[in-house]
Design a protein around this motif. Structure first.
Motif, PDB file in Angstrom:
ATOM      1  N   LEU A 232      -0.192   0.397  -2.756  1.00 21.92           N
ATOM      2  CA  LEU A 232      -0.982  -0.465  -1.892  1.00 21.92           C
ATOM      3  C   LEU A 232      -0.106  -1.128  -0.838  1.00 21.92           C
ATOM      4  O   LEU A 232       1.039  -1.513  -1.122  1.00 21.92           O
ATOM      5  N   GLY A 233      -0.662  -1.252   0.353  1.00 18.86           N
ATOM      6  CA  GLY A 233      -0.021  -1.988   1.438  1.00 18.86           C
ATOM      7  C   GLY A 233      -1.083  -2.737   2.208  1.00 18.86           C
ATOM      8  O   GLY A 233      -2.254  -2.756   1.832  1.00 18.86           O
ATOM      9  N   HIS A 234      -0.688  -3.354   3.334  1.00 18.95           N
ATOM     10  CA  HIS A 234      -1.663  -4.120   4.116  1.00 18.95           C
ATOM     11  C   HIS A 234      -1.262  -4.102   5.582  1.00 18.95           C
ATOM     12  O   HIS A 234      -0.212  -4.634   5.962  1.00 18.95           O
ATOM     13  N   ILE A 235      -2.111  -3.471   6.402  1.00 17.40           N
ATOM     14  CA  ILE A 235      -1.840  -3.375   7.834  1.00 17.40           C
ATOM     15  C   ILE A 235      -1.814  -4.753   8.478  1.00 17.40           C
ATOM     16  O   ILE A 235      -1.033  -5.015   9.405  1.00 17.40           O
TER      17      ILE A 235
ATOM     18  N   SER B 269       1.140  -0.024  -7.556  1.00 19.59           N
ATOM     19  CA  SER B 269       2.448  -0.406  -7.033  1.00 19.59           C
ATOM     20  C   SER B 269       2.229  -0.876  -5.601  1.00 19.59           C
ATOM     21  O   SER B 269       1.162  -0.651  -5.015  1.00 19.59           O
ATOM     22  N   PHE B 270       3.231  -1.539  -5.041  1.00 22.36           N
ATOM     23  CA  PHE B 270       3.067  -2.177  -3.739  1.00 22.36           C
ATOM     24  C   PHE B 270       4.218  -1.762  -2.827  1.00 22.36           C
ATOM     25  O   PHE B 270       5.373  -1.711  -3.257  1.00 22.36           O
ATOM     26  N   ASP B 271       3.872  -1.460  -1.580  1.00 23.86           N
ATOM     27  CA  ASP B 271       4.863  -1.067  -0.582  1.00 23.86           C
ATOM     28  C   ASP B 271       4.444  -1.693   0.740  1.00 23.86           C
ATOM     29  O   ASP B 271       3.543  -1.203   1.421  1.00 23.86           O
ATOM     30  N   LEU B 272       5.099  -2.776   1.114  1.00 23.89           N
ATOM     31  CA  LEU B 272       4.672  -3.543   2.285  1.00 23.89           C
ATOM     32  C   LEU B 272       5.128  -2.927   3.602  1.00 23.89           C
ATOM     33  O   LEU B 272       4.762  -3.415   4.668  1.00 23.89           O
TER      34      LEU B 272
ATOM     35  N   SER C 110      -7.610  -1.783   9.236  1.00 16.95           N
ATOM     36  CA  SER C 110      -7.548  -3.189   9.629  1.00 16.95           C
ATOM     37  C   SER C 110      -7.054  -4.094   8.515  1.00 16.95           C
ATOM     38  O   SER C 110      -6.851  -5.288   8.736  1.00 16.95           O
ATOM     39  N   GLY C 111      -6.863  -3.582   7.338  1.00 12.65           N
ATOM     40  CA  GLY C 111      -6.455  -4.428   6.211  1.00 12.65           C
ATOM     41  C   GLY C 111      -5.749  -3.625   5.146  1.00 12.65           C
ATOM     42  O   GLY C 111      -4.761  -2.934   5.403  1.00 12.65           O
ATOM     43  N   LEU C 112      -6.291  -3.677   3.934  1.00 12.15           N
ATOM     44  CA  LEU C 112      -5.706  -2.987   2.797  1.00 12.15           C
ATOM     45  C   LEU C 112      -5.632  -1.482   3.043  1.00 12.15           C
ATOM     46  O   LEU C 112      -6.559  -0.882   3.588  1.00 12.15           O
TER      47      LEU C 112
END
Length: 388
Positions: A162-165, A258-261, A271-273
């Protein structure tokens, strides 16, 4: 030397009986699962005016889209390389509903270039979209639906990144970047090119530069979010993005999140997630998704939107390489009413029954027959197929 007439273009292939049967069975199983969750099936056309295909979510598909002139109008047509913009058009312009709309699809797309060296240029794309709800609950639902899709397919997710634009765009705005600089920085972050990132940020405002340099190392389990909160600027857009990611983690503790910013896939329209699902040890994602709230504006009606798509249904059947087609029952030719009744009963029970044609004895096993109907007394019974 010319290719034989039966040769296909590179990265284009036929689906022979075993693969075709498995693809169709998987497609039906997954669409039935989507239906049970309230997703309604749509079937957009394979071909549209190119400006429609390349609106919104389709912009990054421009170089992957086959184009041709419409002999009726002279306008440029395109073969779809992605179904999501078509579904967005349907929601925004045709259905025109006021509340939440859940849609699903499963169909082939055509690309000028494959996603990877081993990928097809005519993958079968499958996915779901939710329109009309801006809250995090819709994002949670589509990620849960993605996980459920892989479970039903028998290829459980090993990792969902998961990331976030919104987080990157907030930092780019804080740094005062132009659109061109933002796009260049996006490419550097996608490549995790730390030396180039340090050189690019050297002349930026200190707070923004320090935050951007942190993004490539902010990846891993949920603890990444606490580290991000400690090292990134406490500006509203950054806090909102981290809050979204925390909400996902809290709502889906049973999934391999898992998270990858620094992961900014779909930067042009998300626009988001954003998220991507991986299976087994393969380095390639089998599915992508995220939020794209402004895309419908290109069709006259912006609506909150989130969803995911499986890149190619073939990716979900490859795990079962030893599968075989169910055997068929060979029925002899003839007009015996009792034989016709036996054939009808077998088919009603789900059995495949192939009627024999004269002059082909000894060849029916290659057509998939492993049993046959034979007359025993006054009854037709199924026995193992005799001979080769």
């Amino acid at each position: 030397m010319s290719s034989p007439r039966w040769a296909l273009p590179d990265h284009i292939e036929d689906a022979l009986p075993l693969e075709a049967a498995r693809l169709e069975a998987m497609r039906r199983r997954l669409l039935d699962e989507f239906r049970l969750h309230g997703y309604q099936l749509v079937m957009p056309p394979l071909i549209e005016y190119v400006e429609s295909l390349l609106s919104g979510t389709g912009k990054e598909m421009g170089e992957h889209t086959f184009r041709m002139a419409d002999p009726f109008t002279g306008r440029v047509l395109g073969l779809r390389a992605d179904i999501t913009p078509q579904v967005t058009r349907i929601d925004a312009h045709l259905l025109n509903r006021q509340g939440v709309t859940r849609l699903c699809y499963a169909a082939s797309v055509v690309r000028t270039t494959p996603r990877s060296l081993l990928a097809s240029r005519q993958p079968m794309q499958l996915g779901v979209e939710i329109y009309g709800h801006a809250g995090i609950d819709a994002d949670i639902e589509v990620i849960r639906m993605l996980s459920r899709t892989l479970d039903v397919a028998g290829v459980k997710a090993s990792r969902i990144d998961l990331g976030h634009i919104g987080l990157f765009r907030a930092l780019a705005e804080l740094a005062g970047l132009s659109a061109e600089q933002e796009r260049e920085l996006f490419s550097v972050l996608q490549a995790k090119d730390v030396p180039t990132l340090e050189a690019m940020t050297a002349s930026m405002p200190a707070e923004a530069a320090a935050a951007l340099r942190q993004l490539p190392v902010l990846y891993g389990d949920v603890s990444v979010l606490a580290r991000a909160a400690a090292v990134l600027p406490a500006i509203p857009a950054v806090q909102a993005a981290l809050a979204d990611l925390r909400a996902i983690a809290e709502a889906l503790p049973d999934l391999p999140l898992s998270f990858d910013l620094a992961d900014l896939r779909g930067y042009d329209y998300h626009s988001g997630l954003v998220f991507a699902a991986f299976c087994g040890t393969s380095p390639a994602a089998v599915a992508f998704g995220g939020r794209y709230d402004e895309v419908g504006r290109a069709f006259g009606r912006a609506r909150p939107a989130t969803g995911f798509s499986v890149n190619d249904l073939r990716d979900l059947i490859d795990a079962d390489l030893d599968a075989v087609l169910p055997g068929a029952v060979l029925a002899p030719a003839g007009d015996d009413p009792l034989l016709a009744q036996a054939v009808a009963s077998l088919r009603a029970a789900g059995e495949i029954v192939t009627r024999a044609l004269p002059g082909h004895e000894g060849t029916w096993r290659e057509a998939g027959c492993d049993r046959e109907l034979v007359l025993q007394g006054d009854r037709w019974v199924v026995v193992p197929l005799q001979g080769d």
